[in-house]
Scaffold this active site. Sequence first.
Site, PDB file in Angstrom:
ATOM      1  N   LYS A 107      37.624  28.354  49.148  1.00  0.00           N
ATOM      2  CA  LYS A 107      37.849  29.702  48.601  1.00  0.00           C
ATOM      3  C   LYS A 107      36.544  30.202  48.011  1.00  0.00           C
ATOM      4  CE  LYS A 107      41.328  32.567  47.980  1.00  0.00           C
ATOM      5  NZ  LYS A 107      42.622  32.653  48.690  1.00  0.00           N
ATOM      6  N   ASP A 120      40.862  38.342  50.644  1.00  0.00           N
ATOM      7  CA  ASP A 120      41.831  38.072  49.571  1.00  0.00           C
ATOM      8  C   ASP A 120      41.835  39.363  48.744  1.00  0.00           C
ATOM      9  OD1 ASP A 120      43.350  35.511  48.388  1.00  0.00           O
ATOM     10  OD2 ASP A 120      42.597  36.618  46.670  1.00  0.00           O
TER      11      ASP A 120
HETATM   12  N1  GLU Z   1      43.404  34.764  51.100  1.00  0.00           N
HETATM   13  C1  GLU Z   1      44.499  34.346  51.938  1.00  0.00           C
HETATM   14  C2  GLU Z   1      45.198  33.176  51.288  1.00  0.00           C
HETATM   15  O1  GLU Z   1      45.303  33.132  50.085  1.00  0.00           O
HETATM   16  C3  GLU Z   1      44.089  34.138  53.380  1.00  0.00           C
HETATM   17  C4  GLU Z   1      43.003  33.143  53.618  1.00  0.00           C
HETATM   18  C5  GLU Z   1      42.506  33.077  55.061  1.00  0.00           C
HETATM   19  O2  GLU Z   1      43.022  33.791  55.913  1.00  0.00           O
HETATM   20  O3  GLU Z   1      41.585  32.286  55.290  1.00  0.00           O
HETATM   21  O4  GLU Z   1      45.743  32.307  51.907  1.00  0.00           O
END
Ligand code: GLU
Length: 445
Positions: free
Chosen positions: A126, A166
Amino acid sequence: MQDVVEKVYEQVVARNHGEAEFHQAVREVLESLGPVIAKHPHYAEDGLLERIVEPERQIMFRVPWVDDAGAVHVNRGFRIEFNSALGPYKGGLRFHPSVNAGIIKFLGFEQIFKNALTGQGIGGGKGGSDFDPHGRSDAEVMRFCQSFMTELSRHIGPNTDVPAGDIGVGGREIGYLFGQYKRLRNSYDAGVLTGKGLAWGGSLARTQATGYGTVLFAQSMLATKGDSLEGKRVAVSGAGNVAIYAIEKAQQLGAKPITFSDSSGYVVDEAGVDLELLKQVKEVERGRVADYASRRPGARLVTEGRPWDVPVDVALPCATQNELDADSATTLLRNGCAVVAEGANMPSTPEAIEAFHAAGILYAPGKASNAGGVATSALEMEQNAGRTRWDFATAEAKLTGIMADIHDSCVEAAETYGRPGDYVLGANAAGFTRVADVMIAHGIV
Ligand code: GLU
């Protein structure tokens, strides 16, 4: 908590000072692992638990940029590459003023188990920044994204680490980030980012996937009781991508979503949300939910309290972490709410979760119910690797199948470890064992 996991938790608190959300996310997972380790003690050997709570790599960097008036700003950038047992690090980027190391770490930790649940060979990561895109011009957002990517590009790649969106990072930001990556590397690595535009490697159904998946998960939970979403009143929080497409899928399945929210308050629309107007206000105009209320007869804007104050059958928290506390849980339960499926990451506080469990309602933690977004990101990577493109129906059918599998894995694990119907235990146990088995196979790394 069992002694063995309690020790690991204490070490996490001592080593990650002040990172309350990270402590909270670790605690929830470790609490679920009691029955898993009681049955399979080898998971506590060879420092496996100590390794799984420690990110493989944490990157923190300066992001300087110049605003339209010529003033220099300095933000902080983060990427946490948490666990690569199952595949390249995968997870979104969050641009929001609340972002700090602890927030990114909690999100990265959740992502490990969420991604494992999808069964698609993706590790957990992340990133993000404390940059606030609200009120910034497109040119300012572009300059920020270019500066951010100038550093991030050293650390990512289609087989290494694949960021996505996100909160605060959508199609516009992914575009600027991809443009800069391509320029720096002189390489069209479509698979380095997901959530791309359809004309340059994006996948159909990616935009809808998180919200759709959350509602599909709620529908699967209801099916275990011989019930469905048909005719149910639904409270949704948030008004971003996740909330909008949760509302859309809920409507398709015959439910009636009546709320959504942003930092200006929440809207109650007893006639049912006018989705076209909501999309116009939020996606086209980048406006506030107040603009919806002022244009929709019968809808009202409430600036005190939360959408959880409205009597509903189903609650879908799709805004942000810890947005649903014990008081809100009590209100929801008193009003007869029997289903909570999380579209956001960790939106319910531990006390709220305790209240849902005590009441015996259907409660799905985000790492299971919001996994449709990242699952469809993995489908995007698959299409990029094959230089191919599926139609909407194909991508949506795959998403639907993956959500059903995640639901069934949670149910099965909850039964295996003696707590049928406990989706928290089910998600954590199923996600953890998949990662742990591979970490054991890879040796002490
Ligand atoms: N931000 C999204 C999550 O919390 C998607 C992450 C992604 O697609 O890599 O899962």
